[in-house]
Enzyme design. Structure first.
Site, PDB file in Angstrom:
ATOM      1  N   ARG A  57      36.783  43.173  12.928  1.00 20.28           N
ATOM      2  CA  ARG A  57      35.853  41.843  12.492  1.00 20.28           C
ATOM      3  C   ARG A  57      34.714  41.562  13.047  1.00 20.28           C
ATOM      4  NH1 ARG A  57      41.155  39.664  10.391  1.00 20.28           N
ATOM      5  NH2 ARG A  57      39.921  38.218   9.178  1.00 20.28           N
ATOM      6  N   ASP A  92      42.513  33.168   3.255  1.00 23.23           N
ATOM      7  CA  ASP A  92      43.960  32.315   3.382  1.00 23.23           C
ATOM      8  C   ASP A  92      44.384  30.188   2.949  1.00 23.23           C
ATOM      9  OD1 ASP A  92      44.401  34.842   4.904  1.00 23.23           O
ATOM     10  OD2 ASP A  92      43.394  33.864   7.068  1.00 23.23           O
ATOM     11  N   TYR A 126      44.888  51.488  16.135  1.00 24.08           N
ATOM     12  CA  TYR A 126      44.080  52.123  16.227  1.00 24.08           C
ATOM     13  C   TYR A 126      42.726  52.036  16.101  1.00 24.08           C
ATOM     14  CZ  TYR A 126      43.252  47.313  12.564  1.00 24.08           C
ATOM     15  OH  TYR A 126      43.803  46.376  12.334  1.00 24.08           O
ATOM     16  N   GLU A 144      30.018  25.552   7.224  1.00 22.01           N
ATOM     17  CA  GLU A 144      30.374  26.468   8.579  1.00 22.01           C
ATOM     18  C   GLU A 144      31.132  24.891  10.274  1.00 22.01           C
ATOM     19  OE1 GLU A 144      33.269  27.502  11.237  1.00 22.01           O
ATOM     20  OE2 GLU A 144      33.176  28.258   8.907  1.00 22.01           O
ATOM     21  N   GLN A 145      31.845  25.070   9.656  1.00 23.56           N
ATOM     22  CA  GLN A 145      32.052  23.758  11.371  1.00 23.56           C
ATOM     23  C   GLN A 145      32.162  24.585  12.508  1.00 23.56           C
ATOM     24  OE1 GLN A 145      36.166  22.161  11.417  1.00 23.56           O
ATOM     25  NE2 GLN A 145      37.188  24.072  12.229  1.00 23.56           N
TER      26      GLN A 145
END
Length: 397
Positions: free
Chosen positions: A105, A289, A211, A31-32
């Site tokens: 998230r 993505d 929500y 991961e950067q």
């Protein structure tokens, strides 16, 4: 044993790594960023995704922070009239065997981090080049670090460096929509008596979604408006609560009270890319993505990245690397392309101006409300990305 380098430590990359590790592969995540974090707030984890996460042993963490909504509740923008109310919660779980969660998230990311040994995650690694040597791939990072892996998976998001290395630079397409997003402590809105549902308010040129998340402690909202142009593709531009309120002038008081209760908002321009004709080349492939950025109007962006990881793992468990990546692409690309198309179509459907087309939409929604979740979306929720990957060759399931 095939070694796998997953580039990107978001929801898709960590899910893929956890599935691959469970399948017995030697996997590492690069991961950067200097720490793992998730921008944005709410995410929907539908049964097609939760079945994969439960198999990774995450049922407990998901139940602790996730919220099981009672229904999808689509409403008219001005008077709040119900257009469609489709059951979720127990009804959906009874039909498909796994729950639907609304989550922060960051809570989902934390659960996935807990599914991997710390030594499998490497922070501060930004990819600057790839060379596929036939037998393995040489991955080069800023700062001079290098690793060699039998397979490289680009899970590095909409600005994917791996996609650019494979297929060259491309330009994202601005969809004409900008979203204001925010979270509000639930106690601030207790006077509204909000149901534990995912509410989607449809109106001319815009819509509004809210929500509960984080064990009902927070309310997540996303306000999507049409806008002529935008120059940045970012999750983190500051928005103005007053601007968001002005954009929803004349809307139902519940919508405006939720926006007005936020301390801050962020603006997010919605970009997408057309489906790629291919995701893989040699020993390198894409996921999430990086492969299939889609508008959030089917609530399937994260779920499809989770599915990708399960299918990729199944393919690599049963086939040699190059053949496995070809099969993974063949199985996944038609399904994600279908959802990209459906998500884009919902932009028009959600934003119809009042008139004949809107009245026809509302009539169709009312007629299909009772069975909407189970008939219209059965193909989506019943799909088992980890079990059907090699038998679904070339299918649109």
């Amino acid at each position: 044993m095939t070694s796998v380098a997953v580039i990107g430590g978001g929801i898709g990359g960590l899910t893929a790594a956890a599935c691959l590790l469970q399948a017995g592969l030697d996997v590492h995540v690069y991961e950067q960023a200097s720490r793992l974090s998730e921008v944005g707030a709410g995410v929907q984890v539908s049964p097609n995704a939760s079945r994969i996460l439960h198999r990774l042993g995450l049922a407990g963490p998901l139940a602790a922070t996730g919220v099981k909504p009672l229904a999808w509740h689509q409403r008219r923008w001005d008077n709040g009239r119900t257009l469609l109310r489709a059951p979720l919660a127990e009804a959906l779980e009874a039909t498909y065997g796994y729950p639907h969660y609304q989550m922060h998230r960051a809570d989902l990311l934390d659960a996935l981090v807990g599914a991997l040994p710390p030594e499998r995650i490497h922070l501060g690694h930004r990819v600057v080049g790839l060379t596929d040597g036939g037998d393995d791939v040489d991955v080069r990072f800023a700062g001079g670090q290098r690793v060699r892996a039998g397979v490289v998976v680009g899970a590095d998001g909409i600005h994917s460096a791996v996609r650019q290395a494979l297929f060259g630079a491309d330009q994202a397409h601005f969809t004409g929509c900008v979203a204001y997003r925010g979270v509000v402590p639930a106690e601030r809105l207790g006077h509204l008596g909000l149901e534990v549902t995912a509410q989607i308010w449809l109106g001319p040129g815009r819509h509004f979604v809210h929500y509960f998340i984080s064990a009902r402690r927070l309310i997540n909202f996303v306000a999507v408006i049409e806008q002529d142009e935008w120059t940045r593709e970012s999750w983190t531009d500051r928005g103005d609560v007053g601007d968001a309120l002005a954009a929803y002038a004349g809307w139902h008081p519940q919508v405006r009270q939720i926006i007005g209760a936020a301390d801050e908002t962020f603006r997010w321009a919605l970009f997408d890319r057309p489906p790629l004709p291919r995701w893989s080349r040699g020993r390198v492939t894409l996921l999430g993505d990086a492969a299939h950025a889609m508008l959030p109007f089917m609530a399937q962006g994260a779920a499809q990245a989770i599915e990708d990881g399960a299918t990729l793992s199944a393919c690599l468990r049963q086939l040699p690397p190059v053949a496995a990546l070809r099969r993974y692409e063949e199985v996944r690309l038609p399904r994600t392309s279908r959802l990209q198309e459906m998500s884009a179509g919902n932009k028009t459907r959600f934003h119809l101006p009042d008139g004949d087309a809107q009245a026809e939409r509302d009539s169709q929604m009312a007629e299909g409300s009772r069975s909407w979740s189970f008939n219209a979306l059965g193909w989506l929720y019943e799909h088992d990305a980890g079990e059907t990957s090699l038998t679904a060759h070339g299918s649109r399931t």
